[in-house]
Design a protein around this motif. Structure first.
Motif, PDB file in Angstrom:
ATOM      1  N   ASN A   1       0.563  -1.169  -0.127  1.00  0.00           N
ATOM      2  CA  ASN A   1      -0.369   0.390   0.232  1.00  0.00           C
ATOM      3  C   ASN A   1       0.595   1.318  -0.590  1.00  0.00           C
ATOM      4  OD1 ASN A   1      -2.617  -1.805   0.224  1.00  0.00           O
ATOM      5  ND2 ASN A   1      -2.037  -1.618   2.202  1.00  0.00           N
ATOM      6  N   ILE A   2       1.751   1.102   1.145  1.00  0.00           N
ATOM      7  CA  ILE A   2       2.893   2.444   0.977  1.00  0.00           C
ATOM      8  C   ILE A   2       3.626   2.463  -0.287  1.00  0.00           C
ATOM      9  CG2 ILE A   2       4.432   3.666   2.090  1.00  0.00           C
ATOM     10  CD1 ILE A   2       4.084   2.376   4.747  1.00  0.00           C
ATOM     11  N   LEU A   3       3.966   1.288  -0.922  1.00  0.00           N
ATOM     12  CA  LEU A   3       4.632   1.448  -2.027  1.00  0.00           C
ATOM     13  C   LEU A   3       3.845   2.378  -3.480  1.00  0.00           C
ATOM     14  CD1 LEU A   3       7.178   0.878  -4.116  1.00  0.00           C
ATOM     15  CD2 LEU A   3       5.805  -1.148  -4.217  1.00  0.00           C
ATOM     16  N   LEU A   4       2.322   2.066  -3.499  1.00  0.00           N
ATOM     17  CA  LEU A   4       0.931   2.653  -4.265  1.00  0.00           C
ATOM     18  C   LEU A   4       0.924   4.283  -3.987  1.00  0.00           C
ATOM     19  CD1 LEU A   4      -0.405   2.339  -6.677  1.00  0.00           C
ATOM     20  CD2 LEU A   4      -2.231   1.380  -5.260  1.00  0.00           C
ATOM     21  N   ILE A   5       1.205   4.686  -2.814  1.00  0.00           N
ATOM     22  CA  ILE A   5       1.127   5.749  -2.414  1.00  0.00           C
ATOM     23  C   ILE A   5       2.054   6.525  -2.306  1.00  0.00           C
ATOM     24  CG2 ILE A   5       0.210   7.431  -0.313  1.00  0.00           C
ATOM     25  CD1 ILE A   5      -1.061   5.306   0.429  1.00  0.00           C
ATOM     26  N   ILE A   6       3.705   5.758  -2.384  1.00  0.00           N
ATOM     27  CA  ILE A   6       4.547   6.815  -2.822  1.00  0.00           C
ATOM     28  C   ILE A   6       4.813   7.318  -4.207  1.00  0.00           C
ATOM     29  CG2 ILE A   6       6.924   6.989  -2.666  1.00  0.00           C
ATOM     30  CD1 ILE A   6       6.880   5.512  -0.146  1.00  0.00           C
ATOM     31  N   SER A   7       4.242   5.991  -5.582  1.00  0.00           N
ATOM     32  CA  SER A   7       4.518   5.983  -6.785  1.00  0.00           C
ATOM     33  C   SER A   7       3.219   7.380  -6.853  1.00  0.00           C
ATOM     34  CB  SER A   7       4.292   4.252  -6.952  1.00  0.00           C
ATOM     35  OG  SER A   7       3.013   4.304  -6.860  1.00  0.00           O
ATOM     36  N   ILE A   8       2.542   7.256  -6.145  1.00  0.00           N
ATOM     37  CA  ILE A   8       1.219   8.327  -7.597  1.00  0.00           C
ATOM     38  C   ILE A   8       2.017   8.941  -6.690  1.00  0.00           C
ATOM     39  CG2 ILE A   8      -0.950   8.901  -6.062  1.00  0.00           C
ATOM     40  CD1 ILE A   8      -2.000   5.977  -6.789  1.00  0.00           C
ATOM     41  N   VAL A   9       1.635   9.252  -5.235  1.00  0.00           N
ATOM     42  CA  VAL A   9       2.378  11.025  -5.164  1.00  0.00           C
ATOM     43  C   VAL A   9       4.146  11.453  -6.049  1.00  0.00           C
ATOM     44  CG1 VAL A   9       3.376  11.999  -3.630  1.00  0.00           C
ATOM     45  CG2 VAL A   9       1.419  10.993  -2.937  1.00  0.00           C
ATOM     46  N   LEU A  10       4.672  10.796  -6.044  1.00  0.00           N
ATOM     47  CA  LEU A  10       5.691  10.682  -6.888  1.00  0.00           C
ATOM     48  C   LEU A  10       5.037  10.957  -8.799  1.00  0.00           C
ATOM     49  CD1 LEU A  10       8.884  10.808  -6.813  1.00  0.00           C
ATOM     50  CD2 LEU A  10       8.421   8.476  -7.609  1.00  0.00           C
ATOM     51  N   TYR A  11       4.712  10.293  -8.781  1.00  0.00           N
ATOM     52  CA  TYR A  11       4.079  11.135 -10.060  1.00  0.00           C
ATOM     53  C   TYR A  11       3.266  12.095 -10.443  1.00  0.00           C
ATOM     54  CZ  TYR A  11       1.449   9.980 -14.457  1.00  0.00           C
ATOM     55  OH  TYR A  11       0.641  10.595 -16.087  1.00  0.00           O
ATOM     56  N   ILE A  12       2.904  12.479  -9.012  1.00  0.00           N
ATOM     57  CA  ILE A  12       2.036  13.901  -9.493  1.00  0.00           C
ATOM     58  C   ILE A  12       3.191  15.397  -9.055  1.00  0.00           C
ATOM     59  CG2 ILE A  12       0.382  15.134  -7.992  1.00  0.00           C
ATOM     60  CD1 ILE A  12      -1.493  12.759  -7.670  1.00  0.00           C
ATOM     61  N   VAL A  13       4.264  14.639  -8.241  1.00  0.00           N
ATOM     62  CA  VAL A  13       5.006  15.759  -7.869  1.00  0.00           C
ATOM     63  C   VAL A  13       5.203  15.682  -8.809  1.00  0.00           C
ATOM     64  CG1 VAL A  13       6.393  16.819  -6.668  1.00  0.00           C
ATOM     65  CG2 VAL A  13       4.845  15.925  -5.088  1.00  0.00           C
ATOM     66  N   ASN A  14       6.286  15.227 -10.080  1.00  0.00           N
ATOM     67  CA  ASN A  14       7.017  15.086 -11.318  1.00  0.00           C
ATOM     68  C   ASN A  14       6.167  16.415 -11.917  1.00  0.00           C
ATOM     69  OD1 ASN A  14       8.923  14.480 -12.425  1.00  0.00           O
ATOM     70  ND2 ASN A  14       7.739  13.336 -13.295  1.00  0.00           N
ATOM     71  N   ASN A  15       4.736  15.616 -12.494  1.00  0.00           N
ATOM     72  CA  ASN A  15       4.426  16.391 -12.726  1.00  0.00           C
ATOM     73  C   ASN A  15       3.954  17.551 -13.238  1.00  0.00           C
ATOM     74  OD1 ASN A  15       3.769  13.887 -15.057  1.00  0.00           O
ATOM     75  ND2 ASN A  15       1.855  13.619 -14.413  1.00  0.00           N
ATOM     76  N   ALA A  16       3.732  17.951 -11.707  1.00  0.00           N
ATOM     77  CA  ALA A  16       3.632  19.410 -11.223  1.00  0.00           C
ATOM     78  C   ALA A  16       5.067  20.647 -11.124  1.00  0.00           C
ATOM     79  CB  ALA A  16       2.982  19.471  -9.560  1.00  0.00           C
ATOM     80  N   LEU A  17       6.493  19.980 -10.943  1.00  0.00           N
ATOM     81  CA  LEU A  17       7.325  20.162 -10.936  1.00  0.00           C
ATOM     82  C   LEU A  17       7.223  20.732 -12.102  1.00  0.00           C
ATOM     83  CD1 LEU A  17       9.239  18.768  -8.318  1.00  0.00           C
ATOM     84  CD2 LEU A  17       8.107  21.485  -8.126  1.00  0.00           C
ATOM     85  N   GLY A  18       7.193  19.554 -13.168  1.00  0.00           N
ATOM     86  CA  GLY A  18       7.132  19.927 -14.253  1.00  0.00           C
ATOM     87  C   GLY A  18       6.575  20.655 -15.175  1.00  0.00           C
TER      88      GLY A  18
END
Length: 179
Positions: A70-87
């Motif tokens: 569950n934590i792996l899924l949450i971290i990957s989703i947050v990483l994806y969102i943060v990366n797209n927002a920073l981009g």
């Protein structure tokens, strides 16, 4: 409309000078139509992935999976969102310098880095999602077909994303070469 009215309209066009405020609004990078499309895409992805975060525990049996999955899924989703927002923020606020050629070179390098990070975060997210969905699943032929379809879909999406990034980078390289 006859030719005389057309000539009159042509001659009177552009006589009203624009204020500096109107000119500044027209030339702001933030008002570019491509950024508007990116903003809509970003907001749609954030809304969808946030809904997934709220629903995965109940709808996708997250309660029956180990905490680390569950934590792996949450971290990957947050990483994806943060990366797209920073981009998006990086594209919205381009690097500006006195020399256009240097600015284009920096923007090209920035886009290359952004493409690598974006594709990497997408791979991490897709891998974590597939791992979450398939963890402790008893596979049947139907489930293998569904898994194969998901993997092919992800591969096609990665390929399309890579092509899109290459097109953007090539555009900036061409602009740099033209100067």
């Amino acid at each position: 409309m006859n030719i005389d009215e057309l000539k009159s309209d042509w001659q009177s066009a552009g006589r009203e000078p624009l204020s500096e405020k109107e000119l500044a609004m027209m030339t702001r990078v933030r008002n570019h139509p491509s950024l508007r499309k990116l903003r809509i895409k970003l907001m749609t992805e954030i809304a969808g992935l946030t809904a997934l975060l709220f629903l995965f525990y109940d709808a996708f049996d997250g309660a029956q999976k180990p905490l680390t999955v569950n934590i792996l899924l949450i971290i990957s989703i947050v990483l994806y969102i943060v990366n797209n927002a920073l981009g998006y923020l990086q594209i919205q606020n381009p690097l500006v310098s006195g020399n256009i050629r240097e600015a284009l070179a920096k923007q090209t390098l920035s886009l290359k880095r952004l493409a690598v990070l974006s594709l990497a975060s997408s791979v991490v997210y897709a891998t974590a999602l597939l791992f979450f969905l398939t963890y402790q699943t008893a596979f049947t032929q139907r489930k293998y077909i569904i898994l194969s379809a998901l993997m092919i879909t992800f591969a096609l999406l990665f390929y399309y994303s890579w092509i899109s990034w290459q097109r953007k980078i090539t555009h900036f390289r061409q602009l740099e070469a033209d100067f």
